[in-house]
Design a protein around this motif. Structure first.
Motif, mmCIF file in Angstrom:
data_model
loop_
_atom_site.group_PDB
_atom_site.id
_atom_site.type_symbol
_atom_site.label_atom_id
_atom_site.label_comp_id
_atom_site.label_asym_id
_atom_site.label_seq_id
_atom_site.Cartn_x
_atom_site.Cartn_y
_atom_site.Cartn_z
ATOM 1 N N GLY A 223 -1.520 14.131 7.028
ATOM 2 C CA GLY A 223 -0.067 14.106 7.114
ATOM 3 C C GLY A 223 0.477 14.605 8.440
ATOM 4 O O GLY A 223 1.672 14.855 8.565
ATOM 5 N N GLU A 224 -0.384 14.737 9.435
ATOM 6 C CA GLU A 224 0.042 15.216 10.754
ATOM 7 C C GLU A 224 0.665 14.103 11.595
ATOM 8 O O GLU A 224 1.383 14.390 12.554
ATOM 9 C CB GLU A 224 -1.155 15.826 11.495
ATOM 10 N N LEU A 225 0.365 12.859 11.263
ATOM 11 C CA LEU A 225 0.936 11.703 11.944
ATOM 12 C C LEU A 225 1.503 10.760 10.888
ATOM 13 O O LEU A 225 0.944 10.648 9.793
ATOM 14 C CB LEU A 225 -0.126 10.969 12.777
ATOM 15 N N PRO A 226 2.581 10.049 11.205
ATOM 16 C CA PRO A 226 3.177 9.141 10.223
ATOM 17 C C PRO A 226 2.393 7.829 10.099
ATOM 18 O O PRO A 226 1.586 7.484 10.973
ATOM 19 C CB PRO A 226 4.566 8.869 10.806
ATOM 20 N N CYS A 227 2.639 7.139 9.000
ATOM 21 C CA CYS A 227 2.054 5.813 8.808
ATOM 22 C C CYS A 227 2.907 5.052 7.795
ATOM 23 O O CYS A 227 3.810 5.618 7.184
ATOM 24 C CB CYS A 227 0.609 5.908 8.324
ATOM 25 N N TYR A 228 2.579 3.783 7.629
ATOM 26 C CA TYR A 228 3.246 2.929 6.636
ATOM 27 C C TYR A 228 2.270 2.753 5.476
ATOM 28 O O TYR A 228 1.524 1.781 5.424
ATOM 29 C CB TYR A 228 3.653 1.594 7.265
ATOM 30 N N LYS A 229 2.262 3.749 4.577
ATOM 31 C CA LYS A 229 1.315 3.775 3.464
ATOM 32 C C LYS A 229 1.613 2.663 2.470
ATOM 33 O O LYS A 229 2.761 2.413 2.123
ATOM 34 C CB LYS A 229 1.386 5.129 2.744
ATOM 35 N N VAL A 230 0.528 2.024 1.990
ATOM 36 C CA VAL A 230 0.677 0.997 0.966
ATOM 37 C C VAL A 230 -0.095 1.330 -0.305
ATOM 38 O O VAL A 230 0.216 0.821 -1.378
ATOM 39 C CB VAL A 230 0.259 -0.405 1.483
ATOM 40 N N TYR A 231 -1.116 2.188 -0.208
ATOM 41 C CA TYR A 231 -1.947 2.494 -1.374
ATOM 42 C C TYR A 231 -2.628 3.841 -1.181
ATOM 43 O O TYR A 231 -3.020 4.196 -0.065
ATOM 44 C CB TYR A 231 -3.021 1.413 -1.554
ATOM 45 N N GLU A 232 -2.785 4.556 -2.296
ATOM 46 C CA GLU A 232 -3.529 5.811 -2.274
ATOM 47 C C GLU A 232 -4.066 6.100 -3.661
ATOM 48 O O GLU A 232 -3.381 5.881 -4.663
ATOM 49 C CB GLU A 232 -2.630 6.966 -1.814
ATOM 50 N N ASP A 233 -5.317 6.571 -3.715
ATOM 51 C CA ASP A 233 -5.863 7.122 -4.942
ATOM 52 C C ASP A 233 -6.641 8.381 -4.562
ATOM 53 O O ASP A 233 -6.487 8.875 -3.432
ATOM 54 C CB ASP A 233 -6.685 6.084 -5.733
ATOM 55 N N LYS B 152 -9.711 8.850 -3.763
ATOM 56 C CA LYS B 152 -10.765 8.679 -2.766
ATOM 57 C C LYS B 152 -10.383 7.848 -1.546
ATOM 58 O O LYS B 152 -11.072 7.870 -0.535
ATOM 59 C CB LYS B 152 -11.996 8.033 -3.409
ATOM 60 N N VAL B 153 -9.276 7.093 -1.652
ATOM 61 C CA VAL B 153 -8.949 6.092 -0.631
ATOM 62 C C VAL B 153 -7.480 6.174 -0.219
ATOM 63 O O VAL B 153 -6.618 6.525 -1.024
ATOM 64 C CB VAL B 153 -9.261 4.673 -1.178
ATOM 65 N N PHE B 154 -7.212 5.802 1.024
ATOM 66 C CA PHE B 154 -5.863 5.745 1.568
ATOM 67 C C PHE B 154 -5.756 4.440 2.359
ATOM 68 O O PHE B 154 -6.691 4.088 3.084
ATOM 69 C CB PHE B 154 -5.647 6.947 2.497
ATOM 70 N N ALA B 155 -4.651 3.718 2.212
ATOM 71 C CA ALA B 155 -4.466 2.457 2.935
ATOM 72 C C ALA B 155 -3.071 2.409 3.543
ATOM 73 O O ALA B 155 -2.090 2.790 2.895
ATOM 74 C CB ALA B 155 -4.681 1.269 2.003
ATOM 75 N N PHE B 156 -2.998 1.925 4.780
ATOM 76 C CA PHE B 156 -1.730 1.839 5.494
ATOM 77 C C PHE B 156 -1.763 0.652 6.454
ATOM 78 O O PHE B 156 -2.835 0.142 6.802
ATOM 79 C CB PHE B 156 -1.425 3.140 6.240
ATOM 80 N N LEU B 157 -0.590 0.232 6.886
ATOM 81 C CA LEU B 157 -0.492 -0.899 7.801
ATOM 82 C C LEU B 157 -0.932 -0.519 9.210
ATOM 83 O O LEU B 157 -0.647 0.585 9.686
ATOM 84 C CB LEU B 157 0.941 -1.428 7.854
ATOM 85 N N ASP B 158 -1.601 -1.444 9.862
ATOM 86 C CA ASP B 158 -1.955 -1.301 11.265
ATOM 87 C C ASP B 158 -0.671 -1.489 12.077
ATOM 88 O O ASP B 158 0.056 -2.458 11.851
ATOM 89 C CB ASP B 158 -2.988 -2.371 11.638
ATOM 90 N N ILE B 159 -0.370 -0.574 12.997
ATOM 91 C CA ILE B 159 0.874 -0.695 13.769
ATOM 92 C C ILE B 159 0.775 -1.737 14.877
ATOM 93 O O ILE B 159 1.780 -2.105 15.470
ATOM 94 C CB ILE B 159 1.353 0.659 14.341
ATOM 95 N N PRO C 97 0.712 -10.526 10.059
ATOM 96 C CA PRO C 97 1.585 -9.752 9.170
ATOM 97 C C PRO C 97 0.821 -9.234 7.946
ATOM 98 O O PRO C 97 0.057 -9.970 7.322
ATOM 99 C CB PRO C 97 2.659 -10.767 8.761
ATOM 100 N N GLY C 98 1.001 -7.944 7.663
ATOM 101 C CA GLY C 98 0.343 -7.332 6.512
ATOM 102 C C GLY C 98 -1.020 -6.748 6.797
ATOM 103 O O GLY C 98 -1.694 -6.255 5.902
ATOM 104 N N HIS C 99 -1.450 -6.758 8.054
ATOM 105 C CA HIS C 99 -2.756 -6.209 8.448
ATOM 106 C C HIS C 99 -2.838 -4.746 7.995
ATOM 107 O O HIS C 99 -2.077 -3.899 8.435
ATOM 108 C CB HIS C 99 -2.903 -6.335 9.960
ATOM 109 N N THR C 100 -3.762 -4.481 7.090
ATOM 110 C CA THR C 100 -3.884 -3.167 6.459
ATOM 111 C C THR C 100 -5.228 -2.530 6.776
ATOM 112 O O THR C 100 -6.244 -3.218 6.854
ATOM 113 C CB THR C 100 -3.732 -3.311 4.925
#
Length: 142
Positions: free
Chosen positions: A16-26, A28-35, A40-43
Motif C-alpha cells: 500500500g506504499e504506492l497506488p494502483c488500479y486494483k481489480v482483484y484480491e484474495d 494469496k493474490v493481488f491483481a491490478f492494471l498495468d499503467i 486496454p485492460g492489461h492486468t
C-alpha cells in the motif's frame, strides 16, 4: 540466482506504499492494471508471497496465481468484449523480466489489433480507473 528484493515496485504496491488500479484480491493474490498497457485492460496478477519469479515461488502460491489469472482472463473477455487473451510471464533479465516480483500479464485482445510495444505509453488515469471498475465488476459477477 539473485535474491528477492522487498523494495521492488510491486512489493511497495502490495504494502500500500504506492497506488494502483486494483481489480482483484484474495488471501494469496493481488491483481491490478498495468499503467503502461499493451492493450486496454492489461492486468498484472501477482502473488502476495515474496517471490522473485517462477524459479523460486512455492507451488501453492504459483497455483493461486494461475487460478487468479484464469479468473481475470475470463472476466476480461466480458469486460472488454475481447476476441482472445494473451498471457505472458517473464523470468530473470535474460528472459525479459523487468520487475523482479513474479507477475503474470493478462492482456485482452481484439482480432487484427496489434499490441502496443512494452512500456511505451502511460495510459490516462481516468481511463485506467474506468477500465478497473469494469473489470472488477466483471470479476464480481462471475
Amino acid at each position: 540466482m539473485p535474491t528477492y528484493d522487498p523494495n521492488n515496485i510491486f512489493a511497495k504496491i502490495l504494502r500500500g506504499e504506492l497506488p494502483c488500479y486494483k481489480v482483484y484480491e484474495d488471501d494469496k493474490v493481488f491483481a491490478f492494471l498495468d499503467i503502461m498497457p499493451r492493450a486496454p485492460g492489461h492486468t498484472l496478477v501477482l502473488p502476495k508471497a515474496p517471490a522473485r519469479n517462477l524459479l523460486d515461488i512455492a507451488p501453492g502460491d504459483l497455483a493461486a496465481v494461475a487460478a487468479a489469472a484464469q479468473k481475470v482472463a475470463k472476466a476480461a473477455m466480458t469486460a472488454f468484449n475481447s476476441d482472445g487473451i494473451t498471457v505472458q510471464q517473464f523470468n530473470e533479465g535474460a528472459g525479459g523480466q523487468v520487475v523482479f516480483h513474479l507477475h503474470v500479464h493478462v492482456i485482452p485482445r481484439k482480432a487484427g489489433v496489434p499490441m502496443k510495444p512494452p512500456a511505451s505509453e502511460k495510459e490516462k488515469p481516468e481511463i485506467l480507473a474506468e477500465q478497473a471498475k469494469a473489470l472488477a465488476a466483471a470479476l464480481q459477477s462471475g
